[in-house]
Design an enzyme around this catalytic site. Structure first.
Site, PDB file in Angstrom:
ATOM      1  N   SER A 166       0.795  -1.226   0.000  1.00 30.09           N
ATOM      2  CA  SER A 166       0.000   0.000   0.000  1.00 30.09           C
ATOM      3  C   SER A 166       0.831   1.281   0.000  1.00 30.09           C
ATOM      4  O   SER A 166       0.359   2.312  -0.441  1.00 30.09           O
ATOM      5  CB  SER A 166      -0.972   0.000   1.178  1.00 30.09           C
ATOM      6  OG  SER A 166      -0.310  -0.316   2.381  1.00 30.09           O
ATOM      7  N   HIS A 209      -5.466  -3.358  -2.718  1.00 31.40           N
ATOM      8  CA  HIS A 209      -5.180  -2.371  -3.771  1.00 31.40           C
ATOM      9  C   HIS A 209      -5.173  -2.963  -5.180  1.00 31.40           C
ATOM     10  O   HIS A 209      -5.105  -2.222  -6.156  1.00 31.40           O
ATOM     11  CB  HIS A 209      -3.842  -1.681  -3.502  1.00 31.40           C
ATOM     12  CG  HIS A 209      -3.849  -0.890  -2.241  1.00 31.40           C
ATOM     13  ND1 HIS A 209      -4.352   0.383  -2.164  1.00 31.40           N
ATOM     14  CD2 HIS A 209      -3.460  -1.215  -0.995  1.00 31.40           C
ATOM     15  CE1 HIS A 209      -4.258   0.820  -0.915  1.00 31.40           C
ATOM     16  NE2 HIS A 209      -3.720  -0.133  -0.187  1.00 31.40           N
ATOM     17  N   LYS A 233     -11.891   0.696  -1.810  1.00 36.58           N
ATOM     18  CA  LYS A 233     -10.866   1.295  -2.672  1.00 36.58           C
ATOM     19  C   LYS A 233     -11.372   1.287  -4.120  1.00 36.58           C
ATOM     20  O   LYS A 233     -12.301   2.015  -4.423  1.00 36.58           O
ATOM     21  CB  LYS A 233      -9.550   0.575  -2.439  1.00 36.58           C
ATOM     22  CG  LYS A 233      -9.038   0.999  -1.045  1.00 36.58           C
ATOM     23  CD  LYS A 233      -7.901   0.244  -0.478  1.00 36.58           C
ATOM     24  CE  LYS A 233      -7.570   0.837   0.896  1.00 36.58           C
ATOM     25  NZ  LYS A 233      -6.883  -0.083   1.781  1.00 36.58           N
TER      26      LYS A 233
HETATM   27  C1  LIG Z   1      -6.831  -0.232   3.194  1.00 26.72           C
HETATM   28  C2  LIG Z   1      -6.235  -1.533   3.504  1.00 26.72           C
HETATM   29  C3  LIG Z   1      -6.826  -2.394   4.428  1.00 26.72           C
HETATM   30  C4  LIG Z   1      -7.990  -1.972   5.286  1.00 26.72           C
HETATM   31  O1  LIG Z   1      -9.174  -1.924   4.576  1.00 26.72           O
HETATM   32  P1  LIG Z   1     -10.358  -1.010   5.115  1.00 26.72           P
HETATM   33  O2  LIG Z   1     -11.562  -1.533   4.441  1.00 26.72           O
HETATM   34  O3  LIG Z   1     -10.017   0.380   4.763  1.00 26.72           O
HETATM   35  O4  LIG Z   1     -10.407  -1.217   6.606  1.00 26.72           O
HETATM   36  C5  LIG Z   1      -6.290  -3.648   4.584  1.00 26.72           C
HETATM   37  N1  LIG Z   1      -5.198  -4.027   3.890  1.00 26.72           N
HETATM   38  C6  LIG Z   1      -4.585  -3.215   3.023  1.00 26.72           C
HETATM   39  C7  LIG Z   1      -3.373  -3.685   2.288  1.00 26.72           C
HETATM   40  C8  LIG Z   1      -5.080  -1.932   2.809  1.00 26.72           C
HETATM   41  O5  LIG Z   1      -4.455  -1.112   1.982  1.00 26.72           O
END
Ligand SMILES: *Cc1c(COP(=O)(O)O)cnc(C)c1O
Length: 408
Positions: free
Chosen positions: A194, A222, A252
């Site tokens: 990320s 992602h 996302k």
């Molecule tokens: C954003 C993210 C999460 C968390 O997801 P949310 O739905 O925002 O709680 C978990 N793992 C990774 C790699 C992320 O980038």
């Protein structure tokens, strides 16, 4: 009466603030203090933040679906049918037809037997790791894994090993050392990292996991929606036996909210029975599930979003390279610029903000010390002209401040 309450409130001593304030001060001094901005419109590149028009390069809405009229319309219609709140957890009576249908759609899309919805990705990771391993087991995690994966491993009670980023040799070494005494072995990796934007070497991880009879869990927060021919993510092309635990988020590229874990019947039933962050929380609103299904359909039916996004990524990288900036090894919408120093990263971010461009500086502890960076993210809703605008603002900063020290 009211006065009496007020009086007694005022006569009490603040036991909390004096103890908390030094920690806040220290964080300020270390240039690590975090502040929130208030977004005054929908999530889209040109928007208003803290009363100012800005061009933003920091959202995870990679495909521009968070504000898509069709997704909004489904959301509104479903809210009229189901109301707003789900009213209960999935195991009580909060599991609606919409949740059920979304789980089936996610299972079909990822080519898995079943999928299970979680309220957030953080909870999915925490719950899944804790349900699968505990005392006597071992978790192996990439050093750069997302905080939610690391927290899940640490809280599970299992032995905890971190291997060097994307270093399969190191992972193999740790697995060999752990082999005899550990009952269950779980390898956990981000699909797309990320804060760096690079991908995990999935085939090598699959081979390693099979050789050591370890389970493999991939968090594709992602990659889901962005990668793969139809947007199935980094797991596209890998079977359920190869990647038995596949996690993805919906907040996302999918543009809504929530997360899922996909895999075998036994995996999903185990999570339903034992994953505490699944059991003890309210189900996401049914309307969010409905909107997510529309979004999933658009991801499959509109490959032009991914094609445009890839063009933007290409032109940003070409331009940034010409400026002499250090980019990461990333073909994904996450395109960080390495700065190094925390204060310098803040300075770059502030200078961009002065010309109306919003890019967030990422500092420790989110990234390792000395690797502060500007985390630029691109979205299919950006235009090529907006990428040019960003590049010329960066060129202007370089003229004033020079290239970041790391790149010289
Ligand atoms: C954003 C993210 C999460 C968390 O997801 P949310 O739905 O925002 O709680 C978990 N793992 C990774 C790699 C992320 O980038």
């Amino acid at each position: 009466m009211k006065d009496r309450i007020k009086q007694s409130l005022e006569s009490t001593v603040d036991l909390l603030s004096p103890l908390l304030e030094p920690g806040l001060e220290a964080r300020h001094k270390a240039h690590l203090y975090r502040c929130r901005r208030t977004l005054e419109g929908p999530q889209q590149p040109e928007t208003q933040i803290n009363g100012r028009q800005v061009l933003a390069f920091c959202s995870n809405d990679y495909l521009g679906l968070a504000n898509d009229p069709r997704v909004i319309e489904t959301f509104c219609q479903a809210a009229k049918t189901y109301g707003v709140g789900s009213g209960a957890s999935h195991l009580v009576n909060g599991h609606s037809t919409e949740h059920q249908q979304l789980e089936e759609a996610l299972a079909a899309f990822t080519g898995r037997d079943r999928a299970l919805l979680f309220s957030t990705g953080y909870m999915a990771n925490l719950g899944t790791i804790q349900a699968l391993v505990g005392k006597g087991d071992t978790v192996f995690q990439d050093r750069l894994n997302h905080a939610s994966l690391l927290d899940g491993g640490l809280h599970s009670g299992a032995g905890f090993k971190r291997y060097r980023h994307n270093d399969n040799v190191h992972l193999n070494h740790l697995l060999e050392k752990a082999s005899p005494e550990s009952q269950r072995k779980l390898i956990v990796t981000d699909g797309v990292f990320s804060m760096d934007g690079d991908c995990a070497p999935l085939q090598a991880l699959v081979d390693t996991s099979q050789r050591h009879h370890a389970w493999l869990m991939v968090d594709d927060a992602h990659g889901f929606g962005c990668l793969g021919e139809h947007g199935q993510g980094i797991g596209a092309g890998f079977t359920q036996n190869q990647v038995p635990i596949l996690m993805g988020t919906l907040g996302k590229a999918v543009g809504t909210s929530g997360a899922f874990v996909a895999g075998s019947q036994a995996l999903i039933e185990t999570l339903i029975q034992f994953a505490r962050p699944y059991i003890y929380t309210t189900a996401i609103p049914p309307a969010v599930a409905a909107a997510t299904r529309t979004s999933l359909m658009l991801i499959q039916q509109e490959p032009e979003r991914r094609i445009h996004l890839n063009q933007l990524i290409h032109s940003f990288r070409t331009g940034a390279n010409q400026l002499g900036l250090t980019l990461m090894d990333s073909l994904t919408p996450i395109q960080p610029i390495m700065i190094g120093d925390d204060a310098e990263a803040m300075e770059w971010s502030q200078q961009l903000e002065q010309v109306g461009i919003l890019v967030i500086a990422i500092r420790p502890p989110t990234v390792p010390k000395g690797s502060a960076r500007l985390r630029i993210t691109l979205s299919a809703s950006h235009s090529l002209e907006q990428i040019e605008q960003l590049l010329s603002a960066l060129a202007h900063i370089i003229k004033q401040r020079g290239l970041p020290k790391m790149t010289r």
